[in-house]
Design a protein around this motif. Structure first.
Motif, PDB file in Angstrom:
ATOM      1  N   PRO A  36      45.353  34.251  31.147  1.00  0.00           N
ATOM      2  CA  PRO A  36      44.860  35.348  31.988  1.00  0.00           C
ATOM      3  C   PRO A  36      45.862  36.490  32.132  1.00  0.00           C
ATOM      4  O   PRO A  36      47.076  36.285  32.211  1.00  0.00           O
ATOM      5  N   VAL A  37      45.321  37.700  32.124  1.00  0.00           N
ATOM      6  CA  VAL A  37      46.079  38.911  32.419  1.00  0.00           C
ATOM      7  C   VAL A  37      45.375  39.580  33.588  1.00  0.00           C
ATOM      8  O   VAL A  37      44.181  39.904  33.507  1.00  0.00           O
ATOM      9  N   LEU A  38      46.104  39.788  34.670  1.00  0.00           N
ATOM     10  CA  LEU A  38      45.523  40.342  35.892  1.00  0.00           C
ATOM     11  C   LEU A  38      46.089  41.737  36.131  1.00  0.00           C
ATOM     12  O   LEU A  38      47.309  41.923  36.202  1.00  0.00           O
ATOM     13  N   THR A  39      45.199  42.722  36.219  1.00  0.00           N
ATOM     14  CA  THR A  39      45.659  44.086  36.481  1.00  0.00           C
ATOM     15  C   THR A  39      46.056  44.224  37.950  1.00  0.00           C
ATOM     16  O   THR A  39      45.705  43.393  38.794  1.00  0.00           O
ATOM     17  N   ARG A  40      46.782  45.289  38.240  1.00  0.00           N
ATOM     18  CA  ARG A  40      47.177  45.542  39.631  1.00  0.00           C
ATOM     19  C   ARG A  40      45.942  45.675  40.524  1.00  0.00           C
ATOM     20  O   ARG A  40      45.890  45.152  41.639  1.00  0.00           O
ATOM     21  N   ALA A  41      44.951  46.395  40.014  1.00  0.00           N
ATOM     22  CA  ALA A  41      43.720  46.556  40.804  1.00  0.00           C
ATOM     23  C   ALA A  41      42.986  45.231  40.924  1.00  0.00           C
ATOM     24  O   ALA A  41      42.361  44.940  41.949  1.00  0.00           O
ATOM     25  N   GLY A  42      43.050  44.402  39.883  1.00  0.00           N
ATOM     26  CA  GLY A  42      42.400  43.103  39.936  1.00  0.00           C
ATOM     27  C   GLY A  42      42.954  42.216  41.029  1.00  0.00           C
ATOM     28  O   GLY A  42      42.236  41.395  41.620  1.00  0.00           O
ATOM     29  N   GLU A  43      44.257  42.377  41.323  1.00  0.00           N
ATOM     30  CA  GLU A  43      44.886  41.579  42.371  1.00  0.00           C
ATOM     31  C   GLU A  43      44.332  41.901  43.756  1.00  0.00           C
ATOM     32  O   GLU A  43      44.539  41.134  44.705  1.00  0.00           O
ATOM     33  N   GLU A  44      43.643  43.021  43.879  1.00  0.00           N
ATOM     34  CA  GLU A  44      43.023  43.363  45.161  1.00  0.00           C
ATOM     35  C   GLU A  44      41.776  42.518  45.420  1.00  0.00           C
ATOM     36  O   GLU A  44      41.270  42.486  46.555  1.00  0.00           O
ATOM     37  N   PHE A  45      41.284  41.838  44.389  1.00  0.00           N
ATOM     38  CA  PHE A  45      40.020  41.089  44.527  1.00  0.00           C
ATOM     39  C   PHE A  45      40.194  39.589  44.295  1.00  0.00           C
ATOM     40  O   PHE A  45      39.474  38.793  44.891  1.00  0.00           O
ATOM     41  N   VAL A  46      41.117  39.194  43.440  1.00  0.00           N
ATOM     42  CA  VAL A  46      41.411  37.764  43.243  1.00  0.00           C
ATOM     43  C   VAL A  46      42.929  37.597  43.213  1.00  0.00           C
ATOM     44  O   VAL A  46      43.655  38.514  42.809  1.00  0.00           O
ATOM     45  N   THR A  47      43.401  36.452  43.630  1.00  0.00           N
ATOM     46  CA  THR A  47      44.846  36.251  43.710  1.00  0.00           C
ATOM     47  C   THR A  47      45.388  35.652  42.419  1.00  0.00           C
ATOM     48  O   THR A  47      44.691  34.896  41.733  1.00  0.00           O
TER      49      THR A  47
END
Length: 397
Positions: A36-47
């Motif tokens: 998995p690669v999590l964007t900065r904005a993605g971290e606002e919705f899933v941890t």
């Protein structure tokens, strides 16, 4: 099954990111390895913790993380997977991909990769419909990016329309088809299906008895052989198959516009039962009974989708397959239709009332090609679809 396959999953920043958690679980159940690669904005919705726990692997987040670069540089990370999947693919991520930006880990991976890429767009309906997003979408398609969805429905913002991310199992099915070793792997095929509804007024329309079952079965059979399928469907009774890009339309003009927008493709399968006519100047108000007698309806001819695509000078699919639903002189009428439209094949079927085929579960078709007429025995629509898909694979091979 996806045993032994390696998926690099980029999770963009949108409310649909929560679906990515289920997507990871589903992929791992089928034996896939998910990085998995999590964007900065993605971290606002899933941890990162929840993503890592489901993937069973470290989450990559920062382009300038020295530890990550020492362990696996971003260039290598972008190339070790069998497929890169972006889900959700936000309008921002799509714009970066289309323009070749590389200002964070996700966009850099996508620019540096030589691995196939699949995106599952998700955004507000107005953002999806915006001309900039549609331009970016066309650019990505031209670049060979596979697109799954989006679906139509209620949005978290309270609006309704296209923009919902495809469901996890739809994405899984598309991944399975893309990574299959089937004979149509790498081929992009357009399928039209179902009836069209031509409005008389806001509550009445002209339609036909097509259920969409045969077109749906064809799309499913093509996807099973590894094809990327763009499924343009009218308001059919049968739900669309999983693992294909679904574009819902109502009218013949909308179906033609969607078919054109899907090009280029390796083959176009025009199985829809398109209405020949529409009401010229449909009323924007419900027509009422009046003392003046019955209303008079004037008709106009609908665009000929099969003929338009078949006779394109530029961008014509290498294989164009039309359908002819006839009630009499089936072979003669279908052969004449093939010549008149300019398509490569015609799948002709007898839909006279005594056959019970229109809206039924079986079909008896004759395949008309430049070599002549080939009668197929009556069989269920799934079997017809699988036989046609096999012939298409042979022709495109």
């Amino acid at each position: 099954m996806l045993a032994g396959k390696h998926i690099l999953l980029i999770i963009g920043g949108g409310i649909a990111a929560f679906k990515s958690l289920d997507l990871i679980r589903r992929l791992r159940e089928l034996g896939a390895e998910v990085t998995p690669v999590l964007t900065r904005a993605g971290e606002e919705f899933v941890t990162p913790l929840s993503v890592s726990a489901l993937a069973g692997k470290k989450v990559f987040r920062d382009l300038f993380d020295l530890g990550d670069e020492a362990e696996m540089g971003h260039i290598q990370l972008s190339r070790v997977a069998d497929l890169l999947v972006v889900a959700p693919a936000t309008a921002d991520l799509m714009a970066k991909m289309a323009q070749g930006h590389a200002n964070d880990l996700a966009s850099t991976l996508l620019l540096a990769t030589d691995t196939p890429v699949m995106i599952a767009p998700a955004m507000n309906v107005r953002m999806w419909d915006h001309s900039a997003t549609q331009r970016n979408l066309e650019r990505l398609k031209q670049d060979g990016i596979t697109v799954v969805g989006p679906n139509e429905g209620d949005m978290a913002c309270g609006e309704y329309g296209p923009g919902r991310m495809a469901e996890p199992m739809e994405i899984v099915s598309a991944i399975e088809a893309h990574l299959s070793d089937g004979p149509l792997n790498g081929k992009r095929i357009l399928v039209t299906s179902g009836p069209t509804h031509e409005p008389i007024d806001p509550v009445r329309y002209i339609a036909n008895r097509s259920s969409g079952a045969q077109g749906t079965a064809i799309a499913r059979a093509l996807a099973a052989l590894g094809a990327e399928v763009i499924f343009v469907t009218g308001p059919a009774d049968v739900p669309p198959p999983d693992g294909v890009q679904v574009i819902r339309v109502q009218t013949a003009q909308q179906m033609l516009d969607a078919a054109r927008a899907a090009l280029p493709v390796d083959a176009g399968i025009f199985a829809a039962a398109v209405a020949d006519w529409r009401v010229d100047g449909a009323s924007d108000r419900k027509l009422k009974k009046s003392k003046d007698g019955l209303p008079t309806l004037s008709f106009a001819e609908n665009p000929d989708i099969l003929k338009t695509i078949s006779q394109m000078e530029k961008g014509r699919p290498p294989l164009v397959v039309g359908f002819a639903a006839e009630t009499n002189d089936v072979i003669d009428n279908a052969t004449a239709k093939r010549a008149r439209k300019g398509c490569d094949w015609i799948v002709a079927n007898d839909v006279s009332p005594e056959t019970g085929i229109m809206g039924g579960t079986e079909n008896a078709v004759t395949l008309i090609t430049s070599d002549g007429a080939e009668d197929w025995p009556r069989m269920n629509k799934k079997a017809v679809a699988e036989k046609l898909a096999a012939r298409i694979a042979q022709a495109l091979g």
